[in-house]
Design an enzyme around this catalytic site. Structure first.
Site, PDB file in Angstrom:
ATOM      1  N   ASP A 144      -8.651 -11.131  -3.113  1.00 42.34           N
ATOM      2  CA  ASP A 144      -9.813 -10.468  -2.543  1.00 42.34           C
ATOM      3  C   ASP A 144     -10.376  -9.601  -3.671  1.00 42.34           C
ATOM      4  O   ASP A 144      -9.618  -9.053  -4.468  1.00 42.34           O
ATOM      5  CB  ASP A 144      -9.371  -9.611  -1.358  1.00 42.34           C
ATOM      6  CG  ASP A 144     -10.542  -8.897  -0.730  1.00 42.34           C
ATOM      7  OD1 ASP A 144     -11.563  -9.568  -0.489  1.00 42.34           O
ATOM      8  OD2 ASP A 144     -10.450  -7.680  -0.498  1.00 42.34           O
TER       9      ASP A 144
ATOM     10  N   ASP B  68      -5.895  -6.051   0.657  1.00 39.65           N
ATOM     11  CA  ASP B  68      -5.434  -4.680   0.885  1.00 39.65           C
ATOM     12  C   ASP B  68      -4.574  -4.553   2.134  1.00 39.65           C
ATOM     13  O   ASP B  68      -4.068  -3.478   2.431  1.00 39.65           O
ATOM     14  CB  ASP B  68      -6.615  -3.707   0.935  1.00 39.65           C
ATOM     15  CG  ASP B  68      -7.589  -4.038   2.050  1.00 39.65           C
ATOM     16  OD1 ASP B  68      -7.213  -4.825   2.939  1.00 39.65           O
ATOM     17  OD2 ASP B  68      -8.712  -3.525   2.034  1.00 39.65           O
TER      18      ASP B  68
ATOM     19  N   ASP C 169      -7.904  -7.614   5.399  1.00 40.88           N
ATOM     20  CA  ASP C 169      -7.597  -9.020   5.141  1.00 40.88           C
ATOM     21  C   ASP C 169      -6.454  -9.540   5.999  1.00 40.88           C
ATOM     22  O   ASP C 169      -5.938 -10.617   5.729  1.00 40.88           O
ATOM     23  CB  ASP C 169      -7.165  -9.198   3.675  1.00 40.88           C
ATOM     24  CG  ASP C 169      -8.091  -8.496   2.733  1.00 40.88           C
ATOM     25  OD1 ASP C 169      -9.272  -8.811   2.776  1.00 40.88           O
ATOM     26  OD2 ASP C 169      -7.626  -7.640   1.974  1.00 40.88           O
TER      27      ASP C 169
ATOM     28  N   CYS D  30      23.636  33.304  -3.241  1.00 47.92           N
ATOM     29  CA  CYS D  30      24.573  33.876  -4.210  1.00 47.92           C
ATOM     30  C   CYS D  30      26.015  33.530  -3.835  1.00 47.92           C
ATOM     31  O   CYS D  30      26.259  32.927  -2.798  1.00 47.92           O
ATOM     32  CB  CYS D  30      24.424  35.394  -4.240  1.00 47.92           C
ATOM     33  SG  CYS D  30      24.734  36.096  -2.616  1.00 47.92           S
TER      34      CYS D  30
ATOM     35  N   CYS E 258      27.136  34.523  -0.427  1.00 48.98           N
ATOM     36  CA  CYS E 258      26.784  33.603   0.664  1.00 48.98           C
ATOM     37  C   CYS E 258      27.860  32.530   0.797  1.00 48.98           C
ATOM     38  O   CYS E 258      28.255  32.158   1.904  1.00 48.98           O
ATOM     39  CB  CYS E 258      25.441  32.927   0.387  1.00 48.98           C
ATOM     40  SG  CYS E 258      24.070  34.067   0.305  1.00 48.98           S
TER      41      CYS E 258
END
Lengths: 744, 118
Positions: A428, A627, A631, A15, A18
């Site tokens: 692949d 991936d 590979d 608030c 603060c």
């Protein structure tokens, strides 16, 4: 200690009260001269002669959390420093022009006095003093740089500017102080030329700086994705804390419309997350418990709790930013060649300048000293190593940034050049062309049985199995929201299938051989089973009391856009080859579906690199797309290795290019960006070489005997200033490039 | 007179060739555990630094040159790039795997320096 400015992230403020408490705490720190707190951004700016630790300690003592927003501060300071330098360049250009332009105008209109009488010489002496003061104030850095470079056995752009303008001033002052040393016809002064050249070079540098800022927009945008605060759940309370204070394994909440703070795993709730800024994937991705989320991506409508798994420099976004930065600064072979030329360029121009002077002195018309001086000065001024030096890095900067925006992370500039020379793409199959995990692709119920009944029955039995095919069936049922029934007496029949009871009814589920053993007649489904086998799909039969309830087809499905992406690669003139460990029939079915030019089946994982090498030996320039894990050797063997990512793992060392989303379109995007970037580099280099190789001879007066052409040093200064601006502007054109549209 | 000018001109060319292409600046040896490299006025100071092979070397760059080119330092042989903020020291630790010359330069290759690993 000099005055510093800090930007802090403040946690725990709710608030206006603060705000006041934090501001009071900050202002109470000895040395703080200014403090302002922003509740909305939960941040504070603090200025003063104070260490950041003291400021943070004060905020914490007041009961709040604080952390230094280092990146933010750096960015702000960097922008401020750049703006200050830009303004300084413009100011210097303006001051030099204010003095130089009237002098030049007066000279053009013939109102300036000669250098003959003592009064005229006194007038010119005053001009010489004013000029040297203005030159020192607005172009002093060229002279300081030239001296420092010289002492380091180096010669730069500063050397050329300092020598060109310095020679003009020294000669002119000599004419004023010792006119008898100079032939009468050559008693001309060049103070205005020196000043205008300095004005033009400063102006050109300012323009170049402005254009350069645009080339790094992509990285700025990525940095801008980092949220400043995160909402953590501590001891049952939700608190906003600075992002730097989020710990590993902490639970965080993300609300609708907020960015996800750090990388993590969803533990409760669900939502759709817009990951387009990182992966280029336009559609939001549904996230459920157990799914990974990436920091910097945008939560759309739902809210969920997630657990922090990667923070700070380990997050995907930080890794992407670092990778893009590294790649933007790396150079392909073509750029390294230019570096070697740039390394010898300036001394070579100095030699040409000396030869020009000697040439005019020996064979030039009278007054030879004037011609020699003007031509030498013009050679020094027109030569522009900056245009050469900027040609490659500027295009790479924009090209790599552009690719990153499309979810394509180019790890090195070298990959850009090689990607533009590819002839063959090896894909692949599993996880690249296909989804990489089995999924239900078809339901064929018997007469009187609905699709839902068939799937519910199969999933209720398979729920207890961990087999990938079983999981595919269960996931399909869950995706349709089907309520599974209780099953009992689960029994696995090795290599054939399973048996279980649902509501006291005995159900068998498995392959064709199991049905034969159980005496179940396949009837019309026999043909269906044969067709599924041809399509490389696994047929799973479900039977009860000797009667077939239906067939489920499960396969590793081809990604929806694989076919279109393959066609797009082929349209770029590339041969597309698919590599797989699967049997011939399965490979053939997938190859036919996606339309590759060639497929190689039954290749063991360890033999993939050898197959790539075989293609290379046949003269192909090969890209391998995989991936990035299984590979890795094949990716390393290929001329360009593409790792097709899951969106969360970007640190794939074996890959030259990492695709953030699973689509093969990323490969075509990367190649399209590479082609256009390389073309841009070549245009820049061509322009820079042509400029220098035409400009220098023109300035030296090579064309004077034939056409009578001799360049004015001021025109040379303008051309030089514009040449590097042109290179940066041409690189900026790449920002308009859209890979999909151009290459489709 | 012209003969003298010609001789001076040729001597100047010889000087340019020798100074920029043949002579090399004296390399600075590392004393202490960190090397300070200043980036100012278009040059790195020192521009030649002797470094040990295989041992981590701490370097602290201080950029005092606002020219945009000075922002990046590229070491192609080590595949390292780092950015320098204006007037903010930047510390980096490098290891030179084998003996030889490792050039470091700005992105336009106008500011040039060398690490001599031995």
């Amino acid at each position: 200690m000099s005055e510093q400015k800090y930007h802090l992230s403040i946690g725990g403020m709710n608030c206006a009260g603060c705000v006041s408490r934090v501001e009071t705490a900050l202002r109470a720190v000895p040395g703080v001269t200014e403090a302002s707190v922003n509740l909305v951004e939960r941040s504070a700016w603090v200025r003063g002669t104070v260490a950041p630790e003291d400021v943070i300690a004060a905020v914490r003592q007041a009961g709040y959390e604080a952390a230094l927003l280092q990146e933010e501060q750096d960015t702000e300071e960097k922008a401020a420093a750049e703006m200050a330098h830009y303004r300084r360049l413009l100011r210097h250009a303006g001051i030099a022009a204010v003095v130089g332009v009237p002098l030049m105008a007066a000279d053009v209109f013939g109102v300036m006095p000669h250098v003959e009488t003592p009064m005229e010489r006194l007038f010119w002496l005053l001009i010489a003093i004013v000029s040297v003061v203005v030159m020192a104030a607005t172009g002093g850095r060229f002279f300081v740089g030239a001296v420092k470079s010289f002492r380091a056995h180096n010669a730069t752009m500063d050397t050329l500017i300092a020598l060109g303008t310095g020679a003009a001033w020294v000669f002119s002052t000599l004419v004023v102080l010792r006119p008898e040393w100079v032939p009468e016809a050559a008693r001309h002064v060049y103070f205005e030329a020196a000043l205008i050249i300095i004005a033009l070079v400063n102006f050109g540098s300012a323009l170049e700086m402005r254009a350069r800022g645009k080339t790094s927009e992509a990285i700025k945008r990525l940095i801008g994705l980092r949220p400043r605060t995160a909402r953590v759940v501590r001891e049952g309370r939700e608190l906003d804390v600075p992002i730097a204070e989020v710990g590993l394994d902490e639970t965080l909440r993300v609300r609708p419309g907020e960015r996800i703070a750090v990388d993590g795993v969803v533990i409760d709730g669900r939502s759709a997350v817009d990951e387009s800024m990182l992966t280029g994937e336009p559609l939001p991705v549904e996230k459920y418990a157990g799914d990974e989320v990436v920091g910097g991506t945008l939560n759309t409508t739902g809210t969920f709790l997630y657990q922090a798994r990667r923070i700070g420099k380990d997050t995907v976004l930080s890794q992407i930013i670092e990778m893009v930065r590294q790649a933007q600064a790396s150079k392909p072979a073509i750029g390294r060649l230019v570096d070697r030329i740039a390394g010898v360029f300036v001394p070579a121009v100095l030699i040409i300048a000396v030869l020009t002077f000697l040439g005019w002195m020996n064979v030039g018309p009278a007054p030879a000293i004037s011609y020699a001086l003007v031509a030498t000065m013009t050679v020094l001024i027109i030569a522009c190593p900056c245009a050469l030096g900027l040609a490659t890095p500027m295009s790479i900067m924009v090209g790599v940034g552009k690719a990153a925006e499309a979810g394509v992370l180019i790890r090195k500039g070298e990959a850009l050049q090689r990607a533009s020379q590819l002839t063959t793409i090896v894909l692949d199959k599993t996880g690249t062309v296909t989804a990489g995990h089995p999924a239900l692709t078809g339901l064929y119920p018997a007469e009187g049985v609905s699709e839902e009944e068939l799937l519910t029955c199969a999933a209720s039995i398979e729920r207890g199995s961990e087999h990938p095919l079983a999981q595919a069936i269960v996931q399909a049922a869950q995706a349709r929201g089907l309520a599974l029934r209780a099953s009992s007496g689960f029994e696995s029949i090795a290599g054939h299938g399973v048996r279980a009871q649902i509501e006291d009814q005995d159900i068998v589920l498995g392959n064709q051989r199991l049905m034969a053993q159980q005496g179940v007649a396949l009837d019309a489904f026999a043909a269906q089973a044969a067709r599924l086998a041809e399509e490389a799909k696994t047929a799973i039969f479900v039977a009860h009391a000797g009667r077939l309830l239906g067939v489920l087809a499960v396969a590793d499905p081809v990604k929806p856009d694989s076919r279109a992406a393959v066609a797009r690669l082929q349209s770029l003139g590339l041969k597309v080859v698919m590599l797989t460990g699967d049997q011939q029939a399965t490979a053939q079915a997938v190859a036919r579906e996606v339309g590759v030019d060639e497929f190689i089946a039954e290749v063991l994982p360890q033999d993939k690199a050898a197959k790539v090498a075989e293609l290379q030996q046949g003269g192909a320039v090969v890209a391998m797309v995989g991936d990035g894990i299984n590979d890795a050797p094949a990716l390393a063997q290929a001329d360009v290795g593409f790792a097709i990512g899951s969106g969360t793992d970007v640190a794939m060392e074996s890959a030259d290019i990492v695709l953030m989303r699973g689509s093969l379109h990323g490969v075509a995007d990367a190649i399209a960006v590479s082609n256009v970037t390389l073309r841009n580099i070549k245009q820049n280099l061509f322009g820079a070489f042509i400029y220098n190789s035409l400009g220098i001879p023109l300035a030296a007066g090579v064309f004077y005997p034939i056409f009578g052409w001799l360049l004015n040093p001021v025109i040379a200064g303008a051309a030089m200033a514009l040449s590097s601006v042109t290179v940066v502007s041409n690189a900026n054109r790449l920002r308009l490039f859209t890979p999909r549209r151009e290459a489709a | 007179m012209l003969v003298i000018i010609n001789i001076l001109g040729l001597l100047l060319i010889a000087l340019i060739v020798w100074w920029f292409w043949m002579a090399t600046p004296r390399a600075v040896r590392i004393a202490g555990d960190i090397v300070d490299i200043r980036v100012a006025g278009g040059v790195y100071t020192p521009a030649q630094i002797q470094v040990p092979v295989g041992k981590p070397v701490r370097l602290r760059f201080l950029r005092q040159d606002a020219t945009p080119c000075a922002r990046q330092v590229v070491i192609p042989r080590l595949e390292r790039v780092f950015e320098l903020e204006l007037n903010k020291p930047r510390e980096v630790t490098l290891t030179f795997p084998e003996s030889g010359e490792y050039e470091f330069a700005c992105e336009m290759h106008m500011y040039v320096g060398r690490f001599l690993a031995a």
